[in-house]
Design a protein around this motif. Structure first.
Motif: not given
Length: 591
Positions: A82, A85-86, A88-89, A157, A159
């Motif tokens: 999590e 993901a934060t 990367c966002e 990114a 990903t």
């Protein structure tokens, strides 16, 4: 443990007042389009929030849970996917990336401050994006246009992640003896076979794909380092349209159970005829790899710096709160049973030592990052000058920052006393986590050999002379300023000491092949202390005479450094000048 708070005031002071980074960015065309003071300040403020609110809270739990390996699958601790993901966002993986492929194109001088915050909050987490950034650098500098287009956007990114696969069970420092093989295939790709160990982020559950940069040799390659090539080997093959295809023959055989950085997956990787693509030229893989190593080694140094800052913040808060005994000059808080331990001279020594090493290290990391920016974006003689400075200073930054990182975390632990040895306060984790920074990306002993051997003796001191000239120019420009005399005069004396010791080692090396190795570690530390003195003198030159508490604190910390820490150069110089005889004259059987 105290909640981490990013030292934004110190970072802004160095960027904007000491090094005037925005002026550097403005005159380098590639940076003028992307970086300015307002943007830099906004980026630092946002990372400070992410570090404090997202990364710091999972630091201790990540250490306690660690990574798990089950039938070839690696999972990271609770909260890490999590947090990733934060991260990367927010676009953080693209911060210093090439804008042509989706990067933000920000300078390393800014990136270094961001890295410090991530490392201070959570070293284990930091390693995943740091390795990806390094892999992107190598691909961007040496990969074909096709490889760049195919891999960099998704890596920026987040990903897809990146990993660097160098070490083998029998080959660590001596990469020339690696056994991993690369055999050419008819379609222009290569079949990669071999095993690698100690691969940070070699496998995990944070990203959809992992892009390995693997050192290997062709069957007919020259022996030694001149026969090494670099290959891009994805965990999952990528189709022509950019979508993910079949699983490549890349597998994680196990993960290491380690002293620290337990939330970072340290993997044993097996390549069983995996498909890979050449990065750069055949047999010039080390040159391509060292493009990222200069950045990575500064990055490892910054890990030591981040751990030091975290240690200092926790120890300072504890020293303010913990009451034990009375101050030597009488009760400071007579209404209480005892005074805070901050009043005691030895506790102040431990805290000030951390503060002085952190301030000197943060300034030097910014100074090295400045040269990295010029070497990347400058032109002509200026670019060549910067490349030489980066070559000289990189081993100092990696080794000195991390040696002092361990020292600072141990000092912080000592401030806590018995509470520093138990898990509850988190200080013992810092000691364990920072220890690896002295070992990976080239042990600190290897960094010392690199500094004195390749970067000094081999060129007759040419790189060193550039650094010495820079320090001397600062001394000359400030020698008539009475308010700075307490810093300029000892700095001049220490620079002269370093010059003399450097010349002595170069001369001794002409007749004694053991001279560089015998001098190496003490020489690097001598260099580091003088470099920090230069940094603190720079800081004092900006802060002196200003009444704000922040500036007064900077000057007083500089004064402490010069009076209490810099004198260690005398013993280090004596050790270097003692030569190799006492090391080499004792017979092996007498050990």
């Amino acid at each position: 443990m105290a909640e981490y708070k990013a030292p934004l005031r110190e970072m802004n002071f160095l960027l904007h007042e000491v090094f005037e980074a925005d002026k550097l960015w403005a005159r380098l065309p590639a940076l003028a389009e992307t970086a300015d003071r307002d943007t830099a300040d906004a980026i630092l403020e946002e990372m400070a929030k992410l570090a404090a609110n997202t990364l710091d809270p999972i630091n201790r739990s990540g250490d306690e849970e660690g990574c798990q390996w089950n039938d070839g699958v690696v999972t990271t601790p609770k909260g890490f996917p999590e947090a990733y993901a934060t991260y990367c966002e927010g676009g953080w993986g693209a911060l210093v990336g090439n804008p042509e492929f989706g990067g933000m194109g920000m300078p390393k001088t800014l990136g270094a401050q961001v890295e410090e915050m991530i490392c201070a909050a959570n070293i284990s987490f930091a390693l995943y994006p740091v390795l990806t950034n390094g892999a992107c650098l190598a691909i961007d500098a040496h990969g074909s246009e096709e490889l760049k287009q195919k891999y960099l956007p998704n890596m920026y990114a987040g990903t897809w992640a990146g990993a660097m696969d160098l070490t083998e069970p029998h080959a660590g420092t001596d990469l020339g003896i690696i056994r991993t093989k690369a055999e050419p295939l008819d379609d222009g790709s290569y079949s990669i076979t071999g095993s690698k160990i100690f691969i940070t982020g070699g496998d995990h559950d944070l990203s959809e794909n992992i892009i390995h940069l693997v050192l290997a040799k062709l069957p007919d390659a020259p022996k030694g380092p001149k026969g090494i090539s670099l290959f891009l080997v994805p965990k999952i093959l990528v189709n022509e349209d950019g979508s993910l295809g079949e699983r490549n023959a890349v597998n994680c055989g196990s993960i290491e159970h380690k002293m620290g950085i337990k939330a970072s997956a340290t993997c044993a990787m097996n390549f069983d005829g995996a498909k890979g693509w050449l990065v750069g030229e055949l047999n010039k893989g080390l040159a391509a790899m060292f493009t990222m190593m200069n950045y990575e080694r500064l990055g490892v140094g910054i890990q030591g710096l981040g751990a030091s800052e975290r240690s200092y913040q926790s120890a300072l808060e504890y020293a303010r709160d913990r009451v034990q005994s009375r101050a030597p000059t009488g009760a400071k808080q007579p209404e209480k049973a005892a005074d805070p331990i901050l009043v005691h001279p030895d506790v102040r020594r431990m805290l000030l030592t951390q503060k002085a090493y952190i301030g000197g290290g943060r300034a030097l990391s910014t100074y090295v990052a400045k040269w990295l920016d010029i070497s990347k974006y400058g032109e002509g003689e200026e670019k060549q000058h910067a490349e030489a400075m980066v070559a000289l200073l990189t081993p100092v930054a990696k080794a000195f920052f991390t040696d002092k990182g361990l020292e600072c975390t141990v000092l912080g632990q000592q401030v806590f006393g018995g509470h520093g040895y138990i898990r509850e306060w988190g200080q013992e984790q810092l000691v364990r986590d920072v220890r690896i920074t002295q070992i990976y990306e080239g042990t600190n002993g290897i960094q010392a050999l690199d500094l004195i051997g390749r970067k000094t003796v081999a060129n007759g001191g040419a790189f060193f002379d550039l650094f010495a000239a820079d320090v001397q120019a600062f001394i000359d420009a400030n020698s008539d300023k009475e308010a700075l005399a307490e810093f300029i005069q000892p700095l001049a004396a220490e620079l002269q000491r370093l010059k003399e010791v450097t010349a002595a080692v170069i001369e001794a090396s002409k007749t004694d092949p053991n001279a560089p190795g015998a001098a190496s570690v003490e020489y690097l530390h001598l260099f580091g202390f003088v470099a920090y003195a230069y940094m603190w003198a720079l800081v004092a030159s900006v802060a002196a005479g200003k009444d704000e508490d922040f500036y007064r604190g900077q000057v007083k910390t500089a004064r402490f450094y010069f009076a209490r820490l810099l004198p260690q150069t005398q013993a280090l110089a004596a050790s270097v000048l003692a030569g190799s005889a006492t090391l080499m004259d004792i017979e092996d059987e007498l050990f």
